[in-house]
Design a protein around this motif. Structure first.
Motif, PDB file in Angstrom:
ATOM      1  N   SER A 164      12.291  57.610  34.054  1.00  0.00           N
ATOM      2  CA  SER A 164      13.532  57.568  33.386  1.00  0.00           C
ATOM      3  C   SER A 164      14.676  57.274  34.512  1.00  0.00           C
ATOM      4  O   SER A 164      15.514  56.795  33.891  1.00  0.00           O
ATOM      5  CB  SER A 164      13.639  59.141  32.831  1.00  0.00           C
ATOM      6  OG  SER A 164      13.803  59.892  33.904  1.00  0.00           O
ATOM      7  N   GLU A 165      14.503  57.610  35.474  1.00  0.00           N
ATOM      8  CA  GLU A 165      15.574  57.240  36.411  1.00  0.00           C
ATOM      9  C   GLU A 165      15.534  55.592  36.800  1.00  0.00           C
ATOM     10  O   GLU A 165      16.919  55.164  36.727  1.00  0.00           O
ATOM     11  CB  GLU A 165      15.251  57.778  38.058  1.00  0.00           C
ATOM     12  CG  GLU A 165      14.969  59.224  38.006  1.00  0.00           C
ATOM     13  CD  GLU A 165      15.962  60.072  37.250  1.00  0.00           C
ATOM     14  OE1 GLU A 165      17.317  59.639  37.464  1.00  0.00           O
ATOM     15  OE2 GLU A 165      15.810  61.075  36.532  1.00  0.00           O
ATOM     16  N   GLN A 197      14.486  53.379  34.501  1.00  0.00           N
ATOM     17  CA  GLN A 197      14.912  53.018  33.057  1.00  0.00           C
ATOM     18  C   GLN A 197      16.663  53.170  33.037  1.00  0.00           C
ATOM     19  O   GLN A 197      16.913  52.216  32.540  1.00  0.00           O
ATOM     20  CB  GLN A 197      14.171  53.929  32.087  1.00  0.00           C
ATOM     21  CG  GLN A 197      12.801  53.348  31.767  1.00  0.00           C
ATOM     22  CD  GLN A 197      12.162  54.263  30.773  1.00  0.00           C
ATOM     23  OE1 GLN A 197      12.288  55.388  30.648  1.00  0.00           O
ATOM     24  NE2 GLN A 197      11.260  53.625  29.894  1.00  0.00           N
ATOM     25  N   TRP A 254       5.143  51.099  30.384  1.00  0.00           N
ATOM     26  CA  TRP A 254       5.877  52.339  30.245  1.00  0.00           C
ATOM     27  C   TRP A 254       5.143  53.307  29.460  1.00  0.00           C
ATOM     28  O   TRP A 254       5.095  54.622  29.483  1.00  0.00           O
ATOM     29  CB  TRP A 254       7.120  51.808  29.232  1.00  0.00           C
ATOM     30  CG  TRP A 254       8.209  50.819  29.824  1.00  0.00           C
ATOM     31  CD1 TRP A 254       8.420  49.773  29.386  1.00  0.00           C
ATOM     32  CD2 TRP A 254       8.763  51.275  31.132  1.00  0.00           C
ATOM     33  NE1 TRP A 254       9.555  49.267  30.237  1.00  0.00           N
ATOM     34  CE2 TRP A 254       9.743  50.202  31.398  1.00  0.00           C
ATOM     35  CE3 TRP A 254       8.803  52.122  32.074  1.00  0.00           C
ATOM     36  CZ2 TRP A 254      10.662  50.037  32.274  1.00  0.00           C
ATOM     37  CZ3 TRP A 254       9.399  52.149  33.232  1.00  0.00           C
ATOM     38  CH2 TRP A 254      10.344  50.963  33.508  1.00  0.00           C
ATOM     39  N   GLY A 304       4.273  57.071  30.582  1.00  0.00           N
ATOM     40  CA  GLY A 304       4.713  58.327  29.838  1.00  0.00           C
ATOM     41  C   GLY A 304       3.476  59.076  29.138  1.00  0.00           C
ATOM     42  O   GLY A 304       3.690  59.945  28.645  1.00  0.00           O
TER      43      GLY A 304
END
Length: 239
Positions: free
Chosen positions: A106-107, A109, A153, A157
Motif C-alpha cells: 500500500s505504501e 501504491q 497486486w 494481497g
C-alpha cells in the motif's frame, strides 16, 4: 641509516627468538590470559571486524550503483510499473511470502498514485520458500499474457501463503490461461530474471526483503510512503 637498522634488528631478534620458543599451547594460554584481564578486547575486535566488513560492502555497493546502474534500473527483463518514462526510478526487491513486502504494497501504491513521474522496477527475489519461487515464476510468466501487474497486486494481497495451489487458483480467478502460464514459467528469461536479482541483491549487500534502491540510496526493510517520497525528491533534486 644502516646503524639504526642494525640496532633495530638486534632489538627485535630476542623477541622473535622468544616467540619461536613458545609452543602453540603457550601462545593460546597467553592470549586467554590477556582476554581474561581485558575482556573488552573481544568486543573491540568484533567491532573492528564489523566496521571493516561494512566499509567493504559499502564500497561494493557503490561500485554496483556506479557501474551497473543500467542493469539495475533498465533491465529489459524486469517488470516496470508506474510511469515507464518517469524521471526517478525506484527498484524494489521482494518476495511474495514476505509479510513486510505485503505491508509495503500500500505504501508503494500510494507513492505511484501521488507521484506520476516515478518508474517502479520490480526485482522478483524469492528467498523464503519454494512457494515463493513458484509465485515469482508465475508472476514473471504472466507477462506473456499482459497480466503481470494485475497478478502481482493480487499475489501481494493474498491472505494465505503463496504456494503452488494458491497461486494457480488466483491465476485462474484473474483470467489467466493457467496451462499456458505453466508452460511460460519454464521460459529461460524467467529464471534469468531471478538469477539476476540474486546477483544484484548480493552485490548490494541486501539480506532481506523488501529492499529498495532509490537513486544512490539503499533502503533495506519496510518503508512508509512519506519516506519513499522524501527519497524520490532527494534523488530528483540531485540529478
Amino acid at each position: 641509516m644502516k646503524t639504526t637498522a642494525l640496532a633495530l634488528g638486534l632489538a627485535i631478534a630476542p623477541i622473535a627468538g622468544f616467540a619461536q620458543d613458545l609452543s602453540d599451547a603457550r601462545i593460546k594460554e597467553l592470549a586467554l590470559e590477556a582476554i581474561r584481564e581485558n575482556p573488552q578486547i573481544i568486543m573491540e575486535a568484533v567491532q573492528l571486524l564489523e566496521q571493516q566488513q561494512a566499509a567493504t560492502q559499502a564500497d561494493a555497493a557503490a561500485d554496483v550503483l556506479k557501474n551497473q546502474r543500467q542493469s539495475l534500473e533498465h533491465d529489459p527483463n524486469a517488470p516496470v510499473l508506474g510511469n515507464p518514462d518517469g524521471d526517478v526510478t525506484v527498484v524494489e526487491f521482494f518476495d511474495y511470502n514476505c509479510p513486510y513486502c505485503r505491508r509495503a504494497m500500500s505504501e508503494v501504491q500510494g507513492l505511484l498514485d501521488a507521484d506520476q513521474d516515478v518508474r517502479l522496477v520490480y526485482r522478483e527475489w524469492p528467498i523464503l520458500s519454494e512457494g515463493s519461487v513458484f509465485a515469482a515464476k508465475a508472476a514473471l510468466a504472466a507477462r506473456e499474457q499482459d497480466k503481470y501487474e494485475e497478478f502481482h497486486w493480487a499475489l501481494m494481497g493474498m491472505e494465505e501463503r503463496a504456494e503452488e495451489a494458491s497461486v494457480m487458483r488466483l491465476a485462474e480467478e484473474i483470467g489467466l490461461d493457467v496451462k499456458r502460464l505453466r508452460t511460460d514459467m519454464d521460459e529461460p528469461e524467467v529464471q534469468e530474471h531471478i538469477d539476476e536479482s540474486m546477483r544484484l541483491s548480493q552485490a548490494l549487500g541486501f539480506n532481506g526483503t523488501p529492499s529498495f534502491v532509490i537513486g544512490d540510496d539503499l533502503v533495506p526493510g519496510f518503508v512508509e510512503q512519506d519516506q519513499l517520497e522524501a527519497l524520490v525528491d532527494k534523488t530528483r533534486e540531485s540529478d
